[in-house]
Design an enzyme around this catalytic site. Sequence first.
Site, PDB file in Angstrom:
ATOM      1  N   ASP A   1      47.456  75.617  16.415  1.00  0.00           N
ATOM      2  CA  ASP A   1      46.169  76.222  16.074  1.00  0.00           C
ATOM      3  C   ASP A   1      45.454  76.700  17.338  1.00  0.00           C
ATOM      4  OD1 ASP A   1      46.360  75.351  13.212  1.00  0.00           O
ATOM      5  OD2 ASP A   1      46.338  73.392  14.164  1.00  0.00           O
TER       6      ASP A   1
ATOM      7  N   HIS B   1      44.132  69.616  10.787  1.00  0.00           N
ATOM      8  CA  HIS B   1      45.074  70.745  10.741  1.00  0.00           C
ATOM      9  C   HIS B   1      45.117  71.229   9.295  1.00  0.00           C
ATOM     10  CE1 HIS B   1      48.463  73.329  11.510  1.00  0.00           C
ATOM     11  NE2 HIS B   1      49.131  72.743  10.535  1.00  0.00           N
TER      12      HIS B   1
END
Length: 438
Positions: A250, A278
């Site tokens: 990410d 996440h």
Amino acid sequence: MAVAELSAPTCAKQGLGSSQLSYLSARTSSFRRLSFRPPRRTHSSRISCSVNQTAQTPVAVETEVPKSNKPECFGVFCLTYDLKAEEETKSWKKLINVAVSGAAGMISNHLLFKLASGQVFGHDQPIALKLLGSERSFQALEGVAMELEDSLFPLLREVQIGIDPYEVFQDVEWALLIGAKPRGPGMERAGLLDINGQIFAEQGKALNAVASRNVKVIVVGNPCNTNALICLKNAPDIPAKNFHALTRLDENRAKCQLALKAGVFYDKVSNMTIWGNHSTTQVPDFLNARINGLPVKEVITDHKWLEEEFTENVQKRGGVLIKKWGRSSAASTAVSIADAIRSLVTPTPEGDWFSSGVYTDGNPYGIAEGIVFSMPCRSKGDGDYELVKDVIFDDYLLKRLTKTEAELLAERRCVAHLIGGGVAYCDLPEDTMLPGEM
Ligand SMILES: NC(=O)C1=CN([C@@H]2O[C@H](COP(=O)(O)OP(=O)(O)OC[C@H]3O[C@@H](n4cnc5c(N)ncnc54)[C@H](OP(=O)(O)O)[C@@H]3O)[C@@H](O)[C@H]2O)C=CC1
Ligand SMILES: O=C([O-])CC(=O)C(=O)O
């Protein structure tokens, strides 16, 4: 009965029947696990194997391959060499043991070759790979091990394959937990949390029983934050600080989007924090990130874009990619695992930091304790990290942090039965999604 008596294969001649021997060995292990935990071996008693036959002298390899003291070595890695002598001559570091679960899966197919090549732990770091699969994936695992054999990586000293975490995790210093069941059609997220939670509870127990006391664990299999929480709660003898959930992908995605918008190469983007889960509630922090050393908001003045498009692009990047590819990110995930490890084994550049999902106890930001939450970290390169204190918050950021925190607290309630927290109660927010589920 000792492991060696039960299953130590007399190593097969190179390339002849070695995989069958390993397979039988692994199958017997799964039975053995019911009644037996193998004793811990010390590093000093281990004799290691090599694929680099020109660079060293085998102890005794003629037509008959010598007996290995490794119960579950694979093929060429059963050949016995004196690594210690070679280490001294080449000034290599001490061998490290790295376990990888889901080793026959797509991410591992990229990652294992990076690990074995020296790109991740360094070109003076010999490595033993311990690959965890299942009955279902065992043949594929043999295929992976054969490809590792054929790659002739000088630093790759051992490959073991197995289906019993209590054997595969023996003495490991790193555990990269990638294997997890993907969410199938019609499956509730609570169901996914429960099924994968069982896997990570068992693996936590196995790490607790047999891994190095200072093992570093990176959980990749989704939902990775809560899987990491389950794992650490089932491994009470290992510091909770040693467990990470992978949010580095990410972070890399966020850097790429900011670089694109600012028209700079992505190495100019620094101090990029991903906060939280996440999942699609994750918070890519453009308030503290920098481009060319300047606050992002000074370089990108379209703040609406930062709050809306940028944030959503990062949160949903995994899903968009799945729609294009027909499968989830594997190569870039493997790269980000390599980045995450390198960030722990090399000193963080002055003034910068990296993101990792870590245990919140004692955090300086006021985030609820007892969850695994992505936060900014810095490392001296010794495998450990400290949380970064000099970050700022504004109302936008705080509001987003509250949302991702609430999601993780709900996930924790859902797996209470797996973390010693009593009866599970699942009230997940409806929009709770993995990045790949969009
Ligand atoms: N944190 C992150 O940034 C990211 C995380 N991921 C996650 O990583 C994980 C692995 O991804 P990837 O390698 O692409 O997946 P694959 O489907 O290629 O491999 C997953 C492996 O998980 C194992 N597995 C364990 N239990 C089950 C089960 N019940 N059913 C099916 N397979 C199972 C299988 O190995 P075996 O049979 O040997 O157990 C399989 O090889 C997924 O959970 C994915 O969502 C993916 C991208 C990014
Ligand atoms: O949901 C998935 O499996 C994929 C994923 O995590 C991502 O791409 O970030």
